[in-house]
Design a protein around this motif. Structure first.
Motif, PDB file in Angstrom:
ATOM      1  N   ARG A  35       0.828  -1.205   0.000  1.00 37.13           N
ATOM      2  CA  ARG A  35       0.000   0.000   0.000  1.00 37.13           C
ATOM      3  C   ARG A  35       0.863   1.256   0.000  1.00 37.13           C
ATOM      4  O   ARG A  35       0.512   2.265  -0.616  1.00 37.13           O
ATOM      5  CB  ARG A  35      -0.943  -0.015   1.206  1.00 37.13           C
ATOM      6  N   HIS A  36       1.986   1.191   0.700  1.00 38.61           N
ATOM      7  CA  HIS A  36       2.895   2.339   0.724  1.00 38.61           C
ATOM      8  C   HIS A  36       3.490   2.591  -0.660  1.00 38.61           C
ATOM      9  O   HIS A  36       3.557   3.742  -1.120  1.00 38.61           O
ATOM     10  CB  HIS A  36       3.994   2.084   1.748  1.00 38.61           C
ATOM     11  N   LEU A  37       3.906   1.529  -1.340  1.00 37.48           N
ATOM     12  CA  LEU A  37       4.470   1.685  -2.684  1.00 37.48           C
ATOM     13  C   LEU A  37       3.422   2.184  -3.678  1.00 37.48           C
ATOM     14  O   LEU A  37       3.724   2.989  -4.563  1.00 37.48           O
ATOM     15  CB  LEU A  37       5.056   0.353  -3.156  1.00 37.48           C
ATOM     16  N   LYS A  38       2.189   1.710  -3.532  1.00 33.77           N
ATOM     17  CA  LYS A  38       1.124   2.189  -4.417  1.00 33.77           C
ATOM     18  C   LYS A  38       0.832   3.669  -4.181  1.00 33.77           C
ATOM     19  O   LYS A  38       0.564   4.420  -5.122  1.00 33.77           O
ATOM     20  CB  LYS A  38      -0.145   1.363  -4.196  1.00 33.77           C
ATOM     21  N   ALA A  39       0.881   4.099  -2.925  1.00 33.57           N
ATOM     22  CA  ALA A  39       0.658   5.514  -2.626  1.00 33.57           C
ATOM     23  C   ALA A  39       1.766   6.375  -3.224  1.00 33.57           C
ATOM     24  O   ALA A  39       1.512   7.471  -3.744  1.00 33.57           O
ATOM     25  CB  ALA A  39       0.574   5.720  -1.114  1.00 33.57           C
TER      26      ALA A  39
END
Length: 200
Positions: free
Chosen positions: A53-57
């Protein structure tokens, strides 16, 4: 795999599916009758989902195209700004700040503040690594905590640290956010939590 993480991300956003139910569904798909010995990897999958989720953000915020490293990311830079609000240098004339009189209100930004006073986030003493703190809507936690503790004893959370709803049983009991009033877009770094009795 990335396909598994992408499927969970879509199921979480669309169906509000929690990670534990998703993990059990994958376990039942592999062995529905439970005849073989399953290796419990729930906590490892949680770490993978957290990083995913952090990488997608970062991807959606344009972090891959920055000329500087991610560690130099400015606070609130990954938040989605309201394109209809006032932004100097983008949708305002050059002399907007010199307008006076009857037309001065045209260049006024209206901000609404809303809060949830019934929130109860229990303190489970979990050491959760925070990724990208302060990069989008929530304030940066370490700087925010330093600010609250430096304000003296006027904050009731400091005075009532050992009371129920204070700092011992709950990490937060109130969440406050600021939005642009005409379009309801959450402003960058405009969401923070408060303890019982604090005011904004």
């Amino acid at each position: 795999s990335f396909d598994l993480l992408e499927m969970y991300h879509k199921a979480m956003l669309q169906g509000k599916l929690n990670p534990y139910d998703f993990y059990l569904a994958i376990m039942h798909k592999s062995d529905n009758q439970g005849r073989s010995k399953q290796v419990y990897r729930y906590h490892k999958i949680l770490c993978c989902m957290h990083q995913w989720r952090h990488l997608k953000a970062i991807k959606h915020g344009g972090g891959a195209h920055q000329a500087y490293p991610l560690s130099a990311t400015t606070p609130g830079s990954f938040a989605i700004e309201c394109s209809a609000c006032l932004h100097p240098g983008r949708n305002l004339p050059d002399d907007w700040d010199s307008v006076r009189g009857a037309k001065e209100w045209i260049y006024t930004q209206f901000i609404a503040v809303d809060s949830n006073f019934k929130l109860k986030s229990k303190n489970h003493q979990i050491k959760d690594l925070e990724l990208g703190s302060g990069w989008s809507y929530f304030v940066e936690n370490a700087a925010y905590t330093r600010h609250v503790t430096s304000c003296g004893t006027k904050f009731h959370a400091v005075n009532q640290a050992n009371s129920r709803g204070g700092g011992k049983d709950y990490t937060a009991t109130i969440v406050v956010k600021a939005v642009c009033a005409p379009h309801c877009f959450v402003l960058p770094n405009a969401v923070g939590d408060l303890q019982r009795g604090e005011r904004y």
